[in-house]
Design an enzyme around this catalytic site. Structure first.
Site, mmCIF file in Angstrom:
data_model
loop_
_atom_site.group_PDB
_atom_site.id
_atom_site.type_symbol
_atom_site.label_atom_id
_atom_site.label_comp_id
_atom_site.label_asym_id
_atom_site.label_seq_id
_atom_site.Cartn_x
_atom_site.Cartn_y
_atom_site.Cartn_z
ATOM 1 N N CYS A 148 0.842 -1.193 0.000
ATOM 2 C CA CYS A 148 0.000 0.000 0.000
ATOM 3 C C CYS A 148 0.882 1.250 0.000
ATOM 4 C CB CYS A 148 -0.921 -0.004 1.218
ATOM 5 S SG CYS A 148 -2.013 1.444 1.305
ATOM 6 N N CYS A 194 -0.383 4.187 2.047
ATOM 7 C CA CYS A 194 -0.246 3.981 3.491
ATOM 8 C C CYS A 194 1.188 4.218 3.965
ATOM 9 C CB CYS A 194 -0.645 2.552 3.866
ATOM 10 S SG CYS A 194 -2.264 2.020 3.304
ATOM 11 N N ASP A 195 2.164 3.759 3.190
ATOM 12 C CA ASP A 195 3.531 3.627 3.713
ATOM 13 C C ASP A 195 4.576 4.494 3.027
ATOM 14 O OD1 ASP A 195 2.542 1.729 5.459
ATOM 15 O OD2 ASP A 195 3.037 0.033 4.161
#
Length: 331
Positions: A135, A138-139
């Protein structure tokens, strides 16, 4: 005869737990959450983009809070796997099985989620959340000014690479062919981004970690020559699609060509009376915790309206009520 539940929620994660929270006050739902409860966020470290947590929160901690809040209002849990379902189309109770144990329900909310497709190469599992991610949104921020790769050849891979390029020092897109499935506009955007380069025709052969357990090297293999090309990186983002966990309802609700559950319009209705679907099980596009939670709320409201025999959408529902006059509202 088993007790007939008002609502059974299959699966957990943000969608399932939010659906449980919203149905818990009146309908006392039963959540069959699976052994690996909490969904993909259980495999995530820092979550920095969920509203209400300005300092970030660990994925497992966030899911524990979701679960605790639902439980506080009366949700019951079975921490086991649903093995099969028999969804009724004639209004009779739906049947949900955990092994040989049968559970009946007037309404069922499907929230089994989707799993990112994995490469299946050595080192991938060991280095998940230690440099290997699925992701980018997300990261990406964890790889500021560091070398990274994105594995894949579709629009998602291009989108991930472009997003990642705003943080990472360098982004190499690794693909097994010189041709890409991505649309021309997304390819052009990636090619015109200064710190994105393409490595083809290569696949990831295996990942190698540092002594501290973090990702250090991706060993790439040329698909034509077999040449090994070690690449020093800090992050690897796998963008080869998602696999919805829809096998237990295949043939009973309508699925699209990729296996995602299809819903009616903007609702969570599946077309089977009393069966609703939410979260990554239906979401091709966003796949974020907050969007999954939102669709879990929608599924809960759809289920409540169905059980109370009200209109199945908000506008029609409120049409059943007399408008409140301004004077009455102020009194």
């Amino acid at each position: 005869m088993s007790e007939i539940e008002n609502v059974i929620i299959i699966g957990s994660g943000p969608a399932g737990y939010t659906a449980a929270l919203y149905t818990s006050r009146d309908l006392r739902p039963l959540v069959i959450e699976g052994h690996l409860w909490g969904g993909l966020l259980q495999q995530t470290t820092d979550v920095e983009n969920y509203p209400g947590f300005p300092d970030g929160i660990l994925g497992p901690e966030l899911m524990q809070k979701f679960r605790d809040q639902a439980e506080r209002f009366g949700t019951r849990f079975i921490t086991d796997e649903v093995t099969r379902v028999e969804l009724s189309k004639d209004g009779s109770p739906h049947r949900v099985y955990v092994g040989d144990e049968e559970h009946l329900a007037r309404a069922v909310i499907l929230s089994m989620g989707a799993e990112p497709r994995k490469l299946g190469v050595p080192g991938e599992e060991e280095l998940a959340a230690r440099g290997v991610s699925y992701c980018a949104t997300c990261d990406a921020a964890f790889f500021r000014d560091k070398p990274t790769i994105v594995v894949g050849g579709g629009d998602t891979a291009m989108e991930d690479a472009i997003f990642l390029s705003k943080f990472a020092k360098k982004v190499d897109i690794v693909h097994r062919r010189d041709e890409f499935r991505a649309s021309q506009i997304m390819l052009d955007r990636a090619r015109n981004t200064p710190n994105i380069e393409f490595i083809t025709p290569y696949v990831v052969d295996h990942f190698e970690g540092e002594d501290n357990g973090s990702l250090e090297i991706a060993h790439l293999r040329n698909v034509d020559t077999g040449e090994d090309r070690p690449l020093e990186i800090s992050g690897a983002f796998v963008a080869i699609g998602h696999r919805p966990n829809s096998a237990i309802v295949e043939g009973q609700v309508e699925l699209d060509e990729l296996g995602f559950v299809k819903t009616e319009g903007k609702s969570t209705r599946t077309g089977v009376p009393g069966v609703f679907a939410a979260g990554d099980l239906v979401d091709h596009t966003y796949r974020q915790a907050v969007t999954a939670a939102g669709s879990g709320c929608q599924a809960a409201l759809d289920a409540e309206w169905y059980l109370r025999d009200l209109a199945p959408d908000p506008e029609a529902h409120w049409a059943h009520h007399e408008p409140v006059s301004e004077g009455a509202a102020q009194s």
